[in-house]
Design an enzyme around this catalytic site. Structure first.
Site, PDB file in Angstrom:
ATOM      1  N   PHE A  92      44.419  49.054  35.582  1.00 42.83           N
ATOM      2  CA  PHE A  92      45.110  49.611  36.751  1.00 42.83           C
ATOM      3  C   PHE A  92      45.066  48.684  37.952  1.00 42.83           C
ATOM      4  O   PHE A  92      45.849  48.839  38.885  1.00 42.83           O
ATOM      5  CB  PHE A  92      44.506  50.977  37.114  1.00 42.83           C
ATOM      6  N   LYS A  93      44.154  47.712  37.948  1.00 45.61           N
ATOM      7  CA  LYS A  93      44.020  46.856  39.125  1.00 45.61           C
ATOM      8  C   LYS A  93      45.248  45.984  39.370  1.00 45.61           C
ATOM      9  O   LYS A  93      45.379  45.377  40.431  1.00 45.61           O
ATOM     10  CB  LYS A  93      42.761  46.011  39.013  1.00 45.61           C
TER      11      LYS A  93
END
Ligand code: PLP
Length: 443
Positions: free
Chosen positions: A116-117
């Site tokens: 998700f980063k």
């Protein structure tokens, strides 16, 4: 056509240590942390307009992203440029996938580094790149320590951005093969320093560099972890995408967030504070559980030494962003406890959940998503099975040592990482000695 998501105008940022003057988005992004060492926090929380909330489901994602981010950026970036930055940062899918009755997974791992980063790293890198085009912006070195996922997302996000050099420290032998390829095969403006120590050693070296006044006079250093507002704030978008896909007739979802440094969870609570219709949040933690311990002790916080777990991106003993969570609730524990609970999930429970969800529902969780799953199911057992969602923060292929024994076979590599196969690894070995890092940065 929707002009803006919020009723309020431009946001400025104040330091949570209260000793530095407020900064606009540009200054806060370039500095990372306030001069007094505090985290930047919005001076006011913009409220979503009724119009925005009513039209949420029909909004194309790029428009939604622009509308949500606009007040936080203000006039630091012209709207047309910000629109493009937003569109590029979220240029992949965020599906809300049913796992079993009452449980859905918001899959945040369809970006280029499969965690998700990517969204925060892509948004921040493009903002810094935008600012670097102005002649009064210094050439910037992004210095970051990674336990695995941050480094890959930052490397991919900043690759080829002019005016920005990226230096990533990672613990030798302690990241997965895919993670190492993401760090060490890109080249260009990305340098990987392979440290013969632990993640904590890497982080300590980075901290020392940020405290080195002489070095900072020579090189403009900034951080790319979630203390930076440009990486932290766009994470609100996940929760907006979840709300877009959540059934209109169902009650607002319980939201379970696998948490380490608490940037993602805090961004979700911020979106909720702006008026997004979400139920209570769960901070799902592994054995590194200073926040669940804070709840167990009725609002008393104490940092812990970090211990290694199978959900390694959450092995954080003193989460930086928890001060922001507290600030959102004016440090009032009873208010906080109404919106948020926290749970500790062991490695044994995590691995058992991966196996059970695979066997029963043929859905494959990664270890981080599995921590969120266990915490959500425990919450549901105690709260009349309130429907909920978990954030699936990484692709299971990033954690083959945990996931493949459960499956009994290897997971095929998705195209996003296939192209890294066979590329030569380039890293510079570094002992755990600050002088060595300093010599490298002094060039
Ligand atoms: C970084 C990370 C987390 C923890 O997110 P925080 O914002 O630091 O709480 C969870 N899961 C994965 C896969 C991560 O990479």
């Amino acid at each position: 056509m929707l002009e803006t998501a919020h009723k309020t105008a431009t946001v400025y940022y104040r330091s949570l240590n209260h000793q530095s003057p407020p900064a606009d988005f540009r200054a806060a992004t370039i500095a990372g942390q306030a001069p007094d060492g505090g985290l930047y926090f919005p001076e006011n929380i913009p409220q979503f307009s009724d119009n925005f909330l009513q039209n949420l489901r029909a909004l194309p994602r790029p428009e939604l992203a622009l509308a949500v981010m606009q007040p936080y950026v203000g006039d630091a970036i012209p709207t047309a440029d910000l629109a493009q930055i937003c569109a590029e940062a979220i240029d992949f899918d965020f599906p809300l996938v049913p796992v079993q009755p009452g449980v859905s997974a918001l899959e945040l791992f369809h970006g280029p580094t499969l965690a998700f980063k990517d969204v925060g790293a892509r948004f921040m890198s493009r903002c810094l790149g935008h600012f670097a085009r102005r002649s009064d912006t210094p050439a910037v070195t992004v210095l970051v320590a990674t336990s695995g996922d941050t480094g890959g997302a930052v490397a991919a996000g900043f690759l080829g951005v002019p005016g920005v050099e990226v230096v990533i420290l990672y613990p030798s032998g302690k990241v997965s093969p895919v993670q190492e390829q993401q760090l060490t095969t890109l080249g260009q403006n990305i340098t990987a320093l392979e440290v013969s120590g632990t993640f904590d050693d890497c982080q300590a070296l980075v901290k020392q560099a940020f405290q080195d006044v002489d070095l900072r006079a020579r090189r403009f250093l900034t951080s790319a972890n979630s203390i930076n507002v440009a990486r932290w704030l766009p994470q609100q978008l996940y929760y907006c995408f979840a709300a877009q896909q959540w059934s209109q007739d169902a009650p607002a979802p319980v939201v379970s967030v696998p948490s380490g440094n608490f940037g993602n969870l805090c961004a979700g609570l911020l979106a909720r504070a702006s008026g997004l219709p979400l139920g209570p949040f769960i901070a799902a933690c592994n054995a590194n559980d200073p926040v669940p311990a804070y709840f167990r002790r009725g609002g008393h916080y104490a940092a812990q030494p970090a211990v290694p777990t199978v959900s390694n991106a959450m092995d954080v003993g003193n989460p930086s962003n928890f001060v922001r969570v507290l600030e959102l609730f004016d440090n009032e524990f009873p208010r906080l406890a109404q919106a948020l609970s926290a749970d500790t999930v062991s490695d044994t429970e995590t691995i058992a959940a991966i196996a059970q969800v695979w066997a029963d529902y043929h859905y494959l969780l990664d270890p981080h998503g599995a921590v969120a799953y266990v915490a959500l199911r425990r919450h549901q057992a105690a709260h009349a099975e309130a429907p909920g969602l978990l954030l699936a923060t990484a692709h299971p292929v990033k954690f083959p040592a945990v996931v493949e024994p459960v499956l009994g076979h290897a997971i095929p590599l998705p195209p996003a990482v296939q192209h890294l196969q066979g590329r030569p690894k380039r890293s510079i070995e570094l002992p755990v000695a600050y002088e060595a890092l300093r010599a490298f940065l002094w060039r």
